[in-house]
Design a protein around this motif. Structure first.
Motif, PDB file in Angstrom:
ATOM      1  N   MET A 167       0.816  -1.224   0.000  1.00 25.37           N
ATOM      2  CA  MET A 167       0.000   0.000   0.000  1.00 25.37           C
ATOM      3  C   MET A 167       0.849   1.274   0.000  1.00 25.37           C
ATOM      4  O   MET A 167       0.324   2.366   0.147  1.00 25.37           O
ATOM      5  N   ALA A 199       1.898   6.909   0.399  1.00 22.00           N
ATOM      6  CA  ALA A 199       0.774   5.969   0.340  1.00 22.00           C
ATOM      7  C   ALA A 199       0.328   5.781  -1.105  1.00 22.00           C
ATOM      8  O   ALA A 199       0.106   6.758  -1.818  1.00 22.00           O
ATOM      9  N   THR A 207      -2.566   4.715  -2.181  1.00 30.70           N
ATOM     10  CA  THR A 207      -3.985   4.473  -1.944  1.00 30.70           C
ATOM     11  C   THR A 207      -4.767   5.614  -2.581  1.00 30.70           C
ATOM     12  O   THR A 207      -4.209   6.672  -2.883  1.00 30.70           O
ATOM     13  N   GLU A 208      -6.057   5.397  -2.764  1.00 30.12           N
ATOM     14  CA  GLU A 208      -6.880   6.443  -3.377  1.00 30.12           C
ATOM     15  C   GLU A 208      -6.851   7.717  -2.541  1.00 30.12           C
ATOM     16  O   GLU A 208      -6.744   8.813  -3.074  1.00 30.12           O
ATOM     17  N   SER A 250      -5.892   6.978   4.050  1.00 35.77           N
ATOM     18  CA  SER A 250      -6.500   5.644   4.198  1.00 35.77           C
ATOM     19  C   SER A 250      -5.652   4.699   5.048  1.00 35.77           C
ATOM     20  O   SER A 250      -6.193   3.893   5.804  1.00 35.77           O
ATOM     21  N   LEU A 251      -4.344   4.784   4.934  1.00 34.10           N
ATOM     22  CA  LEU A 251      -3.479   3.886   5.706  1.00 34.10           C
ATOM     23  C   LEU A 251      -3.611   4.097   7.205  1.00 34.10           C
ATOM     24  O   LEU A 251      -3.353   3.190   7.990  1.00 34.10           O
ATOM     25  N   TYR A 310     -11.544  -3.959  -4.945  1.00 30.06           N
ATOM     26  CA  TYR A 310     -10.179  -3.547  -4.647  1.00 30.06           C
ATOM     27  C   TYR A 310      -9.288  -4.017  -5.780  1.00 30.06           C
ATOM     28  O   TYR A 310      -9.431  -5.141  -6.260  1.00 30.06           O
TER      29      TYR A 310
END
Length: 168
Positions: free
Chosen positions: A9, A26, A28-29, A33-34, A100
């Motif tokens: 991630m 990160a 991630t979108e 989020s992490l 995902y």
């Protein structure tokens, strides 16, 4: 858990400050989020460490995080270059008709006629929509992951059915 149950991630960019904080990029979108995951696995080659998140915040397009037991700059600096992984079991359930990326990678893609186009090896975000990157016997294919081209995603059998010709 074995390796396939962990999803990459992001990665540790380096130390931040003198109290053991780290800078993390990160993948991630949403950058923050992490921070929803209390336990992270850090991996570099064969060295694997599972750490508990103590604190974290967003700073621009990266995260600044502090782990339990990493209390000075020297300890933090040793983690530079590690990949951040999160247990797949800790992911929130996807909404209906949402997936995902980690779940789509490795799926077989077939067209409506049953021809095997290959396996999903990656996805790309074009801004307008996601695109499946397929590798198989007919070469590389890029298929927009939109309802116009994707008929079905069968998670149980790990097969995606697409309206896509072998010669496209």
């Amino acid at each position: 858990m074995d390796a396939q149950n962990w999803v990459a991630m992001g990665y540790v960019k380096g130390a931040f400050g003198i109290k053991g904080w780290l800078k993390v990029k990160a993948d991630t979108e949403y950058t923050d989020s992490l921070l929803d995951y209390p336990e992270w696995r850090l991996r570099r080659d064969r060295d694997v460490r599972t750490l508990a998140l103590e604190s974290g915040k967003v700073a621009g397009d990266e995260l600044q995080v502090k782990f339990v037991g990493i209390d000075d700059r020297d300890a933090a600096a040793l983690l530079r270059g590690y990949t951040v992984e999160i247990a797949r079991a800790d992911f929130a359930p996807a909404a209906e008709d949402e997936y995902y990326w980690a779940d789509l990678v490795g799926m077989t893609v077939q067209n409506r006629e049953g021809a095997d186009l290959g396996k999903v090896v990656n996805l790309m975000d074009t801004g307008a929509h996601d695109v499946l990157v397929i590798e198989g016997g007919f070469g590389q294919k890029l298929i927009p992951f939109v309802s116009h081209y994707i008929d079905e995603v069968d998670g149980a059998n790990r097969v995606i059915t697409a309206d896509w010709g072998v010669d496209y």
